[in-house]
Design a protein around this motif. Structure first.
Motif, PDB file in Angstrom:
ATOM      1  N   ASP A 100      38.488  18.678  43.269  1.00 52.02           N
ATOM      2  CA  ASP A 100      38.890  18.838  44.431  1.00 52.02           C
ATOM      3  C   ASP A 100      38.109  20.144  44.929  1.00 52.02           C
ATOM      4  O   ASP A 100      38.181  21.311  44.552  1.00 52.02           O
ATOM      5  N   ASP A 101      37.383  19.951  46.148  1.00 53.94           N
ATOM      6  CA  ASP A 101      36.595  21.080  47.002  1.00 53.94           C
ATOM      7  C   ASP A 101      35.492  21.610  46.018  1.00 53.94           C
ATOM      8  O   ASP A 101      34.958  22.533  46.270  1.00 53.94           O
ATOM      9  N   THR A 130      34.221  17.356  45.693  1.00 53.92           N
ATOM     10  CA  THR A 130      34.445  16.692  46.779  1.00 53.92           C
ATOM     11  C   THR A 130      34.161  17.843  47.878  1.00 53.92           C
ATOM     12  O   THR A 130      34.371  19.136  47.788  1.00 53.92           O
ATOM     13  N   THR A 131      34.270  17.427  49.311  1.00 56.95           N
ATOM     14  CA  THR A 131      34.010  18.248  50.535  1.00 56.95           C
ATOM     15  C   THR A 131      35.109  17.794  51.476  1.00 56.95           C
ATOM     16  O   THR A 131      35.090  16.586  51.931  1.00 56.95           O
ATOM     17  N   GLU A 132      36.264  18.546  51.934  1.00 58.90           N
ATOM     18  CA  GLU A 132      37.314  18.187  52.894  1.00 58.90           C
ATOM     19  C   GLU A 132      37.682  16.917  52.440  1.00 58.90           C
ATOM     20  O   GLU A 132      37.908  15.962  53.312  1.00 58.90           O
ATOM     21  N   GLY A 133      38.182  16.604  51.205  1.00 60.51           N
ATOM     22  CA  GLY A 133      38.828  15.577  50.605  1.00 60.51           C
ATOM     23  C   GLY A 133      37.930  14.249  50.602  1.00 60.51           C
ATOM     24  O   GLY A 133      38.334  13.311  50.179  1.00 60.51           O
ATOM     25  N   GLN A 134      36.703  14.499  50.828  1.00 62.97           N
ATOM     26  CA  GLN A 134      35.703  13.304  50.707  1.00 62.97           C
ATOM     27  C   GLN A 134      34.884  13.262  49.449  1.00 62.97           C
ATOM     28  O   GLN A 134      34.227  14.501  49.248  1.00 62.97           O
ATOM     29  N   GLU A 191      47.149  19.877  51.889  1.00 61.90           N
ATOM     30  CA  GLU A 191      46.336  18.505  51.862  1.00 61.90           C
ATOM     31  C   GLU A 191      46.919  17.448  52.908  1.00 61.90           C
ATOM     32  O   GLU A 191      45.992  17.028  53.597  1.00 61.90           O
ATOM     33  N   SER A 206      43.117  24.576  45.538  1.00 66.45           N
ATOM     34  CA  SER A 206      42.817  24.523  46.729  1.00 66.45           C
ATOM     35  C   SER A 206      43.618  23.845  47.775  1.00 66.45           C
ATOM     36  O   SER A 206      43.647  24.043  48.849  1.00 66.45           O
ATOM     37  N   ASN A 266      32.970  28.161  48.354  1.00 73.26           N
ATOM     38  CA  ASN A 266      34.534  28.552  48.905  1.00 73.26           C
ATOM     39  C   ASN A 266      35.269  29.271  47.818  1.00 73.26           C
ATOM     40  O   ASN A 266      36.374  29.571  48.264  1.00 73.26           O
ATOM     41  N   ARG A 316      29.159  25.108  50.094  1.00 72.36           N
ATOM     42  CA  ARG A 316      30.810  24.763  49.865  1.00 72.36           C
ATOM     43  C   ARG A 316      30.744  23.428  49.179  1.00 72.36           C
ATOM     44  O   ARG A 316      29.904  22.442  49.537  1.00 72.36           O
ATOM     45  N   GLY A 317      31.907  23.477  48.574  1.00 74.53           N
ATOM     46  CA  GLY A 317      32.267  21.892  48.040  1.00 74.53           C
ATOM     47  C   GLY A 317      31.169  21.177  47.355  1.00 74.53           C
ATOM     48  O   GLY A 317      30.460  21.651  46.588  1.00 74.53           O
TER      49      GLY A 317
END
Length: 271
Positions: A23-24, A27-31, A142, A170, A229, A248-249
Protein backbone atom coordinates in the motif's frame (compact mmCIF):
# COMPACT_ATOMS: atom_id res chain seq x y z
CA UNK A 1 18.18 9.88 2.92
CA UNK A 2 20.04 9.85 -0.39
CA UNK A 3 18.34 9.83 -3.80
CA UNK A 4 17.72 6.38 -5.27
CA UNK A 5 19.87 7.41 -8.22
CA UNK A 6 22.89 7.20 -5.91
CA UNK A 7 22.29 3.54 -4.95
CA UNK A 8 25.69 1.98 -5.82
CA UNK A 9 25.55 -0.11 -9.04
CA UNK A 10 27.67 -2.84 -7.47
CA UNK A 11 25.09 -3.24 -4.69
CA UNK A 12 22.27 -3.61 -7.22
CA UNK A 13 24.21 -6.18 -9.22
CA UNK A 14 24.80 -8.31 -6.12
CA UNK A 15 21.18 -8.47 -4.96
CA UNK A 16 19.38 -11.76 -4.40
CA UNK A 17 15.97 -10.31 -3.71
CA UNK A 18 13.71 -7.37 -3.10
CA UNK A 19 11.19 -7.08 -0.28
CA UNK A 20 8.45 -4.49 -0.63
CA UNK A 21 5.45 -3.06 1.12
CA UNK A 22 2.29 -2.87 -1.03
CA UNK A 23 0.00 0.00 0.00
CA UNK A 24 1.30 3.39 -1.15
CA UNK A 25 4.60 1.75 -2.12
CA UNK A 26 3.57 -0.36 -5.11
CA UNK A 27 0.10 1.19 -5.26
CA UNK A 28 -0.79 4.85 -5.73
CA UNK A 29 -3.94 6.30 -4.17
CA UNK A 30 -5.31 2.79 -3.74
CA UNK A 31 -4.66 1.72 -7.33
CA UNK A 32 -2.13 -0.72 -8.77
CA UNK A 33 -0.88 0.92 -11.96
CA UNK A 34 0.30 -1.21 -14.87
CA UNK A 35 3.82 0.25 -14.71
CA UNK A 36 4.22 -0.73 -11.05
CA UNK A 37 3.00 -4.27 -11.66
CA UNK A 38 5.26 -4.51 -14.68
CA UNK A 39 8.18 -3.44 -12.46
CA UNK A 40 7.44 -6.42 -10.21
CA UNK A 41 7.43 -8.68 -13.24
CA UNK A 42 10.70 -7.26 -14.58
CA UNK A 43 12.42 -7.77 -11.21
CA UNK A 44 11.11 -11.34 -11.07
CA UNK A 45 12.25 -12.08 -14.63
CA UNK A 46 15.70 -10.73 -13.75
CA UNK A 47 16.03 -13.57 -11.26
CA UNK A 48 15.39 -11.62 -8.06
CA UNK A 49 13.26 -13.12 -5.30
CA UNK A 50 10.46 -10.55 -5.04
CA UNK A 51 8.52 -10.79 -1.77
CA UNK A 52 5.77 -8.36 -0.71
CA UNK A 53 5.92 -7.66 3.04
CA UNK A 54 2.52 -6.21 3.89
CA UNK A 55 -0.05 -5.49 6.54
CA UNK A 56 -2.79 -6.74 4.24
CA UNK A 57 -4.87 -9.81 5.18
CA UNK A 58 -4.41 -13.52 4.61
CA UNK A 59 -7.18 -13.61 2.01
CA UNK A 60 -5.41 -11.03 -0.12
CA UNK A 61 -2.02 -12.65 0.44
CA UNK A 62 -3.27 -16.00 -0.85
CA UNK A 63 -4.10 -14.29 -4.14
CA UNK A 64 -0.79 -12.39 -4.24
CA UNK A 65 1.26 -15.55 -3.63
CA UNK A 66 -0.76 -17.46 -6.20
CA UNK A 67 -1.02 -14.97 -9.07
CA UNK A 68 1.61 -12.23 -8.78
CA UNK A 69 5.20 -12.65 -10.09
CA UNK A 70 6.58 -13.17 -6.56
CA UNK A 71 8.52 -15.77 -4.58
CA UNK A 72 6.10 -15.49 -1.66
CA UNK A 73 4.41 -12.94 0.60
CA UNK A 74 4.62 -11.99 4.28
CA UNK A 75 1.26 -10.75 5.52
CA UNK A 76 -0.55 -9.12 8.43
CA UNK A 77 2.68 -7.42 9.51
CA UNK A 78 4.54 -10.69 10.01
CA UNK A 79 1.84 -13.06 11.27
CA UNK A 80 2.58 -15.51 8.44
CA UNK A 81 4.15 -16.14 5.09
CA UNK A 82 2.51 -17.81 2.11
CA UNK A 83 4.51 -19.37 -0.72
CA UNK A 84 2.96 -21.06 -3.72
CA UNK A 85 4.71 -24.10 -5.20
CA UNK A 86 3.64 -23.88 -8.84
CA UNK A 87 5.12 -27.26 -9.75
CA UNK A 88 3.28 -29.09 -6.98
CA UNK A 89 0.25 -26.77 -7.19
CA UNK A 90 0.40 -26.36 -3.43
CA UNK A 91 0.16 -23.32 -1.16
CA UNK A 92 2.65 -23.38 1.71
CA UNK A 93 1.31 -21.46 4.72
CA UNK A 94 3.45 -20.79 7.81
CA UNK A 95 1.96 -18.92 10.81
CA UNK A 96 3.62 -17.63 13.97
CA UNK A 97 0.67 -18.69 16.15
CA UNK A 98 -1.25 -21.96 16.16
CA UNK A 99 -4.91 -22.22 15.11
CA UNK A 100 -5.95 -22.33 18.77
CA UNK A 101 -3.84 -19.30 19.68
CA UNK A 102 -5.25 -17.30 16.80
CA UNK A 103 -8.81 -18.20 17.80
CA UNK A 104 -8.19 -17.06 21.38
CA UNK A 105 -6.54 -13.84 20.22
CA UNK A 106 -9.47 -13.19 17.89
CA UNK A 107 -11.87 -13.13 20.86
CA UNK A 108 -9.75 -10.47 22.56
CA UNK A 109 -9.46 -8.42 19.38
CA UNK A 110 -13.22 -8.45 18.81
CA UNK A 111 -13.77 -7.06 22.30
CA UNK A 112 -11.05 -4.48 21.75
CA UNK A 113 -12.54 -3.37 18.44
CA UNK A 114 -15.76 -2.34 20.15
CA UNK A 115 -13.82 -0.25 22.65
CA UNK A 116 -11.76 1.50 19.96
CA UNK A 117 -14.80 2.36 17.82
CA UNK A 118 -16.61 3.73 20.87
CA UNK A 119 -13.69 5.90 22.01
CA UNK A 120 -12.41 7.13 18.63
CA UNK A 121 -15.27 8.68 16.64
CA UNK A 122 -14.87 8.32 12.90
CA UNK A 123 -12.72 5.20 13.07
CA UNK A 124 -13.96 1.97 11.50
CA UNK A 125 -13.07 -1.67 11.18
CA UNK A 126 -11.06 -2.00 7.98
CA UNK A 127 -13.02 -3.30 5.01
CA UNK A 128 -10.54 -6.18 4.60
CA UNK A 129 -10.98 -7.40 8.19
CA UNK A 130 -13.15 -10.35 7.10
CA UNK A 131 -10.12 -11.90 5.40
CA UNK A 132 -7.71 -11.56 8.35
CA UNK A 133 -6.31 -14.45 10.38
CA UNK A 134 -4.29 -12.81 13.14
CA UNK A 135 -4.82 -9.09 13.63
CA UNK A 136 -7.32 -6.26 13.87
CA UNK A 137 -7.13 -3.42 11.34
CA UNK A 138 -8.65 -0.05 12.22
CA UNK A 139 -9.23 2.20 9.23
CA UNK A 140 -8.31 5.86 9.69
CA UNK A 141 -8.31 7.05 6.07
CA UNK A 142 -8.84 4.31 3.48
CA UNK A 143 -12.66 4.12 3.42
CA UNK A 144 -13.40 6.79 6.03
CA UNK A 145 -12.70 10.53 6.11
CA UNK A 146 -9.11 11.00 7.35
CA UNK A 147 -8.76 11.11 11.13
CA UNK A 148 -6.46 13.52 12.94
CA UNK A 149 -2.98 12.50 14.05
CA UNK A 150 -4.26 12.69 17.62
CA UNK A 151 -6.99 10.15 16.84
CA UNK A 152 -4.46 7.76 15.32
CA UNK A 153 -2.26 8.11 18.40
CA UNK A 154 -5.26 7.29 20.59
CA UNK A 155 -6.01 4.14 18.59
CA UNK A 156 -2.43 2.99 19.09
CA UNK A 157 -2.68 3.74 22.81
CA UNK A 158 -5.88 1.69 23.19
CA UNK A 159 -4.22 -1.31 21.55
CA UNK A 160 -1.17 -0.99 23.78
CA UNK A 161 -3.25 -0.55 26.95
CA UNK A 162 -4.81 -3.93 26.14
CA UNK A 163 -1.38 -5.53 25.84
CA UNK A 164 -1.40 -5.68 22.05
CA UNK A 165 1.26 -4.57 19.58
CA UNK A 166 0.13 -1.71 17.33
CA UNK A 167 1.68 -0.49 14.09
CA UNK A 168 0.62 2.42 11.90
CA UNK A 169 0.55 2.06 8.13
CA UNK A 170 -0.45 4.69 5.61
CA UNK A 171 -4.12 3.66 5.92
CA UNK A 172 -4.67 1.49 9.01
CA UNK A 173 -3.60 0.93 12.58
CA UNK A 174 -2.97 -2.81 12.87
CA UNK A 175 -2.98 -4.47 16.28
CA UNK A 176 -2.22 -8.02 17.37
CA UNK A 177 -1.22 -10.18 20.32
CA UNK A 178 2.18 -11.82 19.93
CA UNK A 179 5.84 -10.98 19.51
CA UNK A 180 6.45 -10.67 15.80
CA UNK A 181 6.77 -8.04 13.10
CA UNK A 182 7.56 -7.77 9.40
CA UNK A 183 11.25 -8.39 9.96
CA UNK A 184 10.94 -11.51 12.12
CA UNK A 185 8.80 -13.33 9.55
CA UNK A 186 11.01 -12.14 6.70
CA UNK A 187 13.92 -13.83 8.47
CA UNK A 188 11.92 -17.04 8.67
CA UNK A 189 10.88 -16.87 5.02
CA UNK A 190 14.46 -16.39 3.83
CA UNK A 191 15.65 -19.31 5.95
CA UNK A 192 12.85 -21.66 4.86
CA UNK A 193 12.52 -20.69 1.20
CA UNK A 194 16.09 -19.72 0.32
CA UNK A 195 18.20 -21.53 2.92
CA UNK A 196 19.90 -18.28 3.96
CA UNK A 197 20.63 -16.51 7.22
CA UNK A 198 19.16 -13.06 6.64
CA UNK A 199 21.40 -11.44 9.26
CA UNK A 200 24.44 -12.64 7.35
CA UNK A 201 23.07 -11.69 3.93
CA UNK A 202 21.16 -8.47 4.57
CA UNK A 203 23.34 -6.53 2.12
CA UNK A 204 22.08 -8.74 -0.70
CA UNK A 205 18.49 -7.62 -0.29
CA UNK A 206 16.69 -4.30 -0.68
CA UNK A 207 13.49 -3.36 1.11
CA UNK A 208 11.05 -0.78 -0.26
CA UNK A 209 8.45 0.91 1.94
CA UNK A 210 6.66 4.10 2.88
CA UNK A 211 5.30 4.23 6.45
CA UNK A 212 5.94 3.73 10.20
CA UNK A 213 5.23 -0.01 10.20
CA UNK A 214 8.17 -0.37 7.81
CA UNK A 215 10.63 1.08 10.33
CA UNK A 216 12.05 -2.31 11.47
CA UNK A 217 12.86 -3.08 7.85
CA UNK A 218 14.35 0.36 7.17
CA UNK A 219 16.67 0.05 10.16
CA UNK A 220 17.74 -3.53 9.32
CA UNK A 221 18.53 -3.29 5.62
CA UNK A 222 21.50 -0.99 4.89
CA UNK A 223 20.26 -0.27 1.36
CA UNK A 224 16.56 0.12 2.16
CA UNK A 225 14.64 2.42 -0.18
CA UNK A 226 11.60 4.55 0.52
CA UNK A 227 9.15 5.99 -1.98
CA UNK A 228 8.85 9.76 -1.65
CA UNK A 229 5.76 9.67 0.56
CA UNK A 230 7.87 8.28 3.40
CA UNK A 231 8.87 11.91 3.93
CA UNK A 232 5.32 12.55 5.18
CA UNK A 233 6.23 10.59 8.32
CA UNK A 234 9.49 12.31 9.22
CA UNK A 235 9.36 12.89 12.98
CA UNK A 236 6.79 10.11 13.41
CA UNK A 237 8.80 7.10 12.26
CA UNK A 238 11.46 5.22 14.23
CA UNK A 239 13.83 4.73 11.28
CA UNK A 240 14.14 6.12 7.77
CA UNK A 241 15.47 4.32 4.67
CA UNK A 242 18.94 4.98 3.33
CA UNK A 243 17.58 5.98 -0.08
CA UNK A 244 14.42 7.70 -1.28
CA UNK A 245 12.78 8.04 -4.69
CA UNK A 246 11.63 11.31 -6.21
CA UNK A 247 8.24 9.81 -7.08
CA UNK A 248 5.47 8.87 -4.71
CA UNK A 249 3.81 5.45 -4.44
CA UNK A 250 3.97 3.23 -7.51
CA UNK A 251 5.87 5.83 -9.50
CA UNK A 252 8.60 5.75 -6.88
CA UNK A 253 8.62 1.95 -6.89
CA UNK A 254 9.16 1.95 -10.65
CA UNK A 255 12.04 4.38 -10.12
CA UNK A 256 13.65 2.02 -7.61
CA UNK A 257 13.17 -1.00 -9.87
CA UNK A 258 14.64 0.88 -12.83
CA UNK A 259 17.73 1.82 -10.82
CA UNK A 260 18.30 -1.77 -9.74
CA UNK A 261 17.70 -3.31 -13.16
CA UNK A 262 19.70 -0.77 -15.14
CA UNK A 263 22.66 -1.15 -12.76
CA UNK A 264 22.54 -4.94 -13.07
CA UNK A 265 22.36 -4.71 -16.84
CA UNK A 266 25.32 -2.32 -17.13
CA UNK A 267 27.56 -4.39 -14.88
CA UNK A 268 26.55 -7.62 -16.64
CA UNK A 269 27.59 -6.09 -19.99
CA UNK A 270 30.95 -5.03 -18.54
CA UNK A 271 31.50 -8.54 -17.23
Amino acid sequence: MQPVSSLPPEIASNLLGLFTDIDDTITTEGQLAAAAYQALERLHQAGLAVVPITGRPAGWCDMVARFWPVAGVVGENGAFYFRYDHAAKKMIRVFVASDAERAENRKKLVALSAKILAEVPGSAIASDQLYREADLAIDFCEDVPPLTKEAVVKIVALFEQAGAVAKVSSIHVNGWFGKYDKLSMTRRFVQDAMGLDLDASRERFVFCGDSPNDAPMFSFFPFACGVANVKDFIGRIDALPAYVSSGRGGQGFVEIADRILSSRSKIAKKG
